[in-house]
Design a protein around this motif. Structure first.
Motif, PDB file in Angstrom:
ATOM      1  N   GLY A 130      38.934  43.637  34.623  1.00  0.00           N
ATOM      2  CA  GLY A 130      37.988  42.765  34.451  1.00  0.00           C
ATOM      3  C   GLY A 130      38.730  41.569  34.240  1.00  0.00           C
ATOM      4  N   LEU A 131      39.642  41.886  33.057  1.00  0.00           N
ATOM      5  CA  LEU A 131      40.299  39.985  32.254  1.00  0.00           C
ATOM      6  C   LEU A 131      41.518  40.040  34.194  1.00  0.00           C
ATOM      7  CD1 LEU A 131      41.059  38.102  31.190  1.00  0.00           C
ATOM      8  CD2 LEU A 131      42.650  39.535  30.148  1.00  0.00           C
ATOM      9  N   ALA A 132      42.221  40.825  34.594  1.00  0.00           N
ATOM     10  CA  ALA A 132      43.363  41.023  35.126  1.00  0.00           C
ATOM     11  C   ALA A 132      42.780  40.375  36.292  1.00  0.00           C
ATOM     12  CB  ALA A 132      44.106  41.633  35.949  1.00  0.00           C
ATOM     13  N   GLY A 133      41.223  40.763  37.289  1.00  0.00           N
ATOM     14  CA  GLY A 133      41.084  40.455  38.415  1.00  0.00           C
ATOM     15  C   GLY A 133      40.467  39.070  38.250  1.00  0.00           C
ATOM     16  N   TYR A 134      39.697  38.905  37.749  1.00  0.00           N
ATOM     17  CA  TYR A 134      39.516  37.645  37.184  1.00  0.00           C
ATOM     18  C   TYR A 134      40.700  36.129  37.790  1.00  0.00           C
ATOM     19  CZ  TYR A 134      34.991  39.321  35.776  1.00  0.00           C
ATOM     20  OH  TYR A 134      33.921  39.897  35.040  1.00  0.00           O
ATOM     21  N   PHE A 152      40.397  30.047  29.422  1.00  0.00           N
ATOM     22  CA  PHE A 152      40.312  28.131  28.200  1.00  0.00           C
ATOM     23  C   PHE A 152      40.066  28.855  26.398  1.00  0.00           C
ATOM     24  CE2 PHE A 152      35.862  29.261  29.439  1.00  0.00           C
ATOM     25  CZ  PHE A 152      35.335  28.861  28.986  1.00  0.00           C
ATOM     26  N   LYS A 153      39.623  29.864  26.710  1.00  0.00           N
ATOM     27  CA  LYS A 153      39.199  30.264  24.764  1.00  0.00           C
ATOM     28  C   LYS A 153      39.918  31.778  24.649  1.00  0.00           C
ATOM     29  CE  LYS A 153      35.282  30.006  23.146  1.00  0.00           C
ATOM     30  NZ  LYS A 153      34.402  28.893  22.605  1.00  0.00           N
ATOM     31  N   GLN A 154      39.933  32.306  23.308  1.00  0.00           N
ATOM     32  CA  GLN A 154      40.040  33.637  23.430  1.00  0.00           C
ATOM     33  C   GLN A 154      39.832  33.626  21.797  1.00  0.00           C
ATOM     34  OE1 GLN A 154      44.090  35.554  24.380  1.00  0.00           O
ATOM     35  NE2 GLN A 154      43.089  37.195  25.449  1.00  0.00           N
ATOM     36  N   GLU A 155      39.148  34.901  21.641  1.00  0.00           N
ATOM     37  CA  GLU A 155      38.724  35.136  20.447  1.00  0.00           C
ATOM     38  C   GLU A 155      38.067  36.640  20.175  1.00  0.00           C
ATOM     39  OE1 GLU A 155      33.806  31.939  20.013  1.00  0.00           O
ATOM     40  OE2 GLU A 155      34.363  33.856  21.405  1.00  0.00           O
ATOM     41  N   GLU A 156      38.588  36.775  18.332  1.00  0.00           N
ATOM     42  CA  GLU A 156      39.000  37.978  17.955  1.00  0.00           C
ATOM     43  C   GLU A 156      37.994  38.659  17.229  1.00  0.00           C
ATOM     44  OE1 GLU A 156      42.341  40.174  17.175  1.00  0.00           O
ATOM     45  OE2 GLU A 156      43.313  39.158  19.302  1.00  0.00           O
ATOM     46  N   THR A 169      36.000  48.424  15.817  1.00  0.00           N
ATOM     47  CA  THR A 169      36.288  47.585  16.330  1.00  0.00           C
ATOM     48  C   THR A 169      37.040  47.287  16.935  1.00  0.00           C
ATOM     49  OG1 THR A 169      35.356  50.115  17.674  1.00  0.00           O
ATOM     50  CG2 THR A 169      37.017  48.583  18.942  1.00  0.00           C
ATOM     51  N   ARG A 170      38.502  46.279  17.046  1.00  0.00           N
ATOM     52  CA  ARG A 170      38.339  44.819  17.461  1.00  0.00           C
ATOM     53  C   ARG A 170      38.005  44.357  18.824  1.00  0.00           C
ATOM     54  NH1 ARG A 170      39.777  41.381  14.074  1.00  0.00           N
ATOM     55  NH2 ARG A 170      41.399  39.813  14.392  1.00  0.00           N
ATOM     56  N   VAL A 171      37.664  43.354  18.608  1.00  0.00           N
ATOM     57  CA  VAL A 171      37.309  43.196  20.176  1.00  0.00           C
ATOM     58  C   VAL A 171      37.733  41.648  19.996  1.00  0.00           C
ATOM     59  CG1 VAL A 171      35.456  43.073  22.015  1.00  0.00           C
ATOM     60  CG2 VAL A 171      35.090  45.106  19.719  1.00  0.00           C
ATOM     61  N   THR A 172      38.511  41.600  21.683  1.00  0.00           N
ATOM     62  CA  THR A 172      38.907  40.398  21.837  1.00  0.00           C
ATOM     63  C   THR A 172      38.184  39.726  23.487  1.00  0.00           C
ATOM     64  OG1 THR A 172      41.000  40.790  21.596  1.00  0.00           O
ATOM     65  CG2 THR A 172      41.219  39.083  23.315  1.00  0.00           C
ATOM     66  N   THR A 173      37.898  38.889  22.987  1.00  0.00           N
ATOM     67  CA  THR A 173      36.621  37.925  24.365  1.00  0.00           C
ATOM     68  C   THR A 173      37.298  37.226  24.580  1.00  0.00           C
ATOM     69  OG1 THR A 173      34.109  38.849  22.990  1.00  0.00           O
ATOM     70  CG2 THR A 173      34.356  36.771  24.541  1.00  0.00           C
ATOM     71  N   VAL A 196      27.882  20.538  40.049  1.00  0.00           N
ATOM     72  CA  VAL A 196      29.137  21.257  39.507  1.00  0.00           C
ATOM     73  C   VAL A 196      29.765  21.207  39.244  1.00  0.00           C
ATOM     74  CG1 VAL A 196      29.384  24.298  39.921  1.00  0.00           C
ATOM     75  CG2 VAL A 196      26.918  23.290  40.079  1.00  0.00           C
ATOM     76  N   THR A 197      30.733  21.464  38.494  1.00  0.00           N
ATOM     77  CA  THR A 197      32.687  21.107  38.510  1.00  0.00           C
ATOM     78  C   THR A 197      33.325  22.377  38.153  1.00  0.00           C
ATOM     79  OG1 THR A 197      32.243  19.931  36.761  1.00  0.00           O
ATOM     80  CG2 THR A 197      32.070  18.889  38.778  1.00  0.00           C
ATOM     81  N   ARG A 198      32.236  23.072  37.381  1.00  0.00           N
ATOM     82  CA  ARG A 198      32.980  23.824  36.658  1.00  0.00           C
ATOM     83  C   ARG A 198      32.305  25.546  36.972  1.00  0.00           C
ATOM     84  NH1 ARG A 198      32.327  25.559  31.116  1.00  0.00           N
ATOM     85  NH2 ARG A 198      34.040  26.465  29.937  1.00  0.00           N
ATOM     86  N   VAL A 199      32.825  26.435  37.026  1.00  0.00           N
ATOM     87  CA  VAL A 199      31.936  28.360  36.907  1.00  0.00           C
ATOM     88  C   VAL A 199      32.518  29.310  36.124  1.00  0.00           C
ATOM     89  CG1 VAL A 199      31.504  30.517  37.948  1.00  0.00           C
ATOM     90  CG2 VAL A 199      30.914  28.180  39.551  1.00  0.00           C
ATOM     91  N   TRP A 200      32.644  29.260  34.879  1.00  0.00           N
ATOM     92  CA  TRP A 200      33.137  29.849  34.193  1.00  0.00           C
ATOM     93  C   TRP A 200      32.031  31.787  33.377  1.00  0.00           C
ATOM     94  CZ3 TRP A 200      31.452  31.252  28.720  1.00  0.00           C
ATOM     95  CH2 TRP A 200      30.593  30.950  28.434  1.00  0.00           C
ATOM     96  N   LEU A 201      33.332  32.031  33.354  1.00  0.00           N
ATOM     97  CA  LEU A 201      32.360  32.898  32.181  1.00  0.00           C
ATOM     98  C   LEU A 201      33.361  34.468  30.982  1.00  0.00           C
ATOM     99  CD1 LEU A 201      35.340  35.569  33.590  1.00  0.00           C
ATOM    100  CD2 LEU A 201      33.432  35.022  35.288  1.00  0.00           C
ATOM    101  N   HIS A 202      32.897  35.328  30.404  1.00  0.00           N
ATOM    102  CA  HIS A 202      33.713  36.041  29.842  1.00  0.00           C
ATOM    103  C   HIS A 202      33.693  37.135  30.237  1.00  0.00           C
ATOM    104  CE1 HIS A 202      29.160  36.219  28.161  1.00  0.00           C
ATOM    105  NE2 HIS A 202      30.020  36.854  27.012  1.00  0.00           N
ATOM    106  N   THR A 203      34.682  37.827  29.624  1.00  0.00           N
ATOM    107  CA  THR A 203      35.144  39.098  29.820  1.00  0.00           C
ATOM    108  C   THR A 203      35.440  39.770  28.101  1.00  0.00           C
ATOM    109  OG1 THR A 203      35.608  41.201  30.984  1.00  0.00           O
ATOM    110  CG2 THR A 203      37.227  38.987  30.504  1.00  0.00           C
ATOM    111  N   CYS A 204      35.484  40.925  27.920  1.00  0.00           N
ATOM    112  CA  CYS A 204      36.333  41.151  26.457  1.00  0.00           C
ATOM    113  C   CYS A 204      36.988  43.005  26.737  1.00  0.00           C
ATOM    114  CB  CYS A 204      34.980  41.666  25.488  1.00  0.00           C
ATOM    115  SG  CYS A 204      33.741  42.802  25.802  1.00  0.00           S
ATOM    116  N   THR A 205      37.828  43.478  25.727  1.00  0.00           N
ATOM    117  CA  THR A 205      38.409  44.001  25.924  1.00  0.00           C
ATOM    118  C   THR A 205      37.088  45.595  25.519  1.00  0.00           C
ATOM    119  OG1 THR A 205      38.396  44.169  23.613  1.00  0.00           O
ATOM    120  CG2 THR A 205      40.209  43.674  24.690  1.00  0.00           C
ATOM    121  N   LEU A 206      35.939  45.260  25.988  1.00  0.00           N
ATOM    122  CA  LEU A 206      34.821  46.248  26.524  1.00  0.00           C
ATOM    123  C   LEU A 206      34.768  46.922  27.813  1.00  0.00           C
ATOM    124  CD1 LEU A 206      32.600  45.805  22.984  1.00  0.00           C
ATOM    125  CD2 LEU A 206      34.693  47.543  23.622  1.00  0.00           C
TER     126      LEU A 206
END
Length: 184
Positions: free
Chosen positions: A148-152, A160-164, A2-6, A133-143
């Motif tokens: 989720g992504l639209a909500g964030y 700031f970055k995408q990976e497949e 499965t192709r997953v985008t993070t 603290v000057t930065r809060v971050w997280l990651h989500t993926c297509t799984l």
């Protein structure tokens, strides 16, 4: 395979965040003050079971305890009538960053408008974890949950970055969710 985008997202200041307004009436948020591998694994499998969260499934009790006992890690659980609704896990990192490592709702509580409140609390807690603290971050993926992504992004997080990558996904997960999956 499965192709997953993070997708990696961040907030650079509390002012960039668009919080959820109001608190769902009977929701209570509590920090887990005593590290509990059993509770953390239960939440991890219950929330992540539908989204192929597998990286911690093989952790031993000692590995969970080593992670949870670190002063940089906080676990927060939202409750409704004393039942867990969802949780988030924060990790303070070098350079003034805090990662929302895990975040989500138990399946029975998805779609009830609770995610925005929980995310608002996670961001607030992250920005007050440490004075630098000057930065809060997280990651989500297509799984993850499809909203989720639209909500964030709607709350002010910037990509700031995408990976497949191609991933081989297991069909079923062992653990706390076995036999209690929510019907679809």
């Amino acid at each position: 395979m499965t192709r997953v985008t993070t997708t990696h997202l961040e907030l650079r200041s509390p002012a960039a965040f668009k919080p959820s307004v109001g608190t769902p009436g009977d929701l209570v948020l509590k920090q887990v003050a005593t590290p509990s591998p059993e509770l953390s694994r239960l939440l991890y499998t219950a929330v992540g079971g539908d989204y192929h969260w597998t990286d911690r499934l093989a952790w031993t009790w000692a590995e969970w305890m080593a992670w949870l006992s670190r002063p940089e890690v906080e676990t927060w659980v939202a409750y409704r009538s004393d039942a867990p609704v969802g949780y988030f896990e924060l990790e303070a990192q070098e350079g003034g960053s805090v990662e929302i490592v895990y975040f989500g709702l138990l399946p029975s509580f998805v779609g009830q408008g609770l995610g925005g409140y929980l995310l608002t609390q996670a961001v607030h807690r992250a920005f007050v974890m440490r004075p630098d603290v000057t930065r809060v971050w997280l990651h989500t993926c297509t799984l993850d949950h499809p909203a989720g992504l639209a909500g964030y992004r709607s709350r002010g997080f910037a990509v700031f970055k995408q990976e497949e990558e191609n991933m081989s996904l297991p069909g079923q997960f062992p653990g706390a969710r076995a036999g209690v999956e929510r019907p679809r």
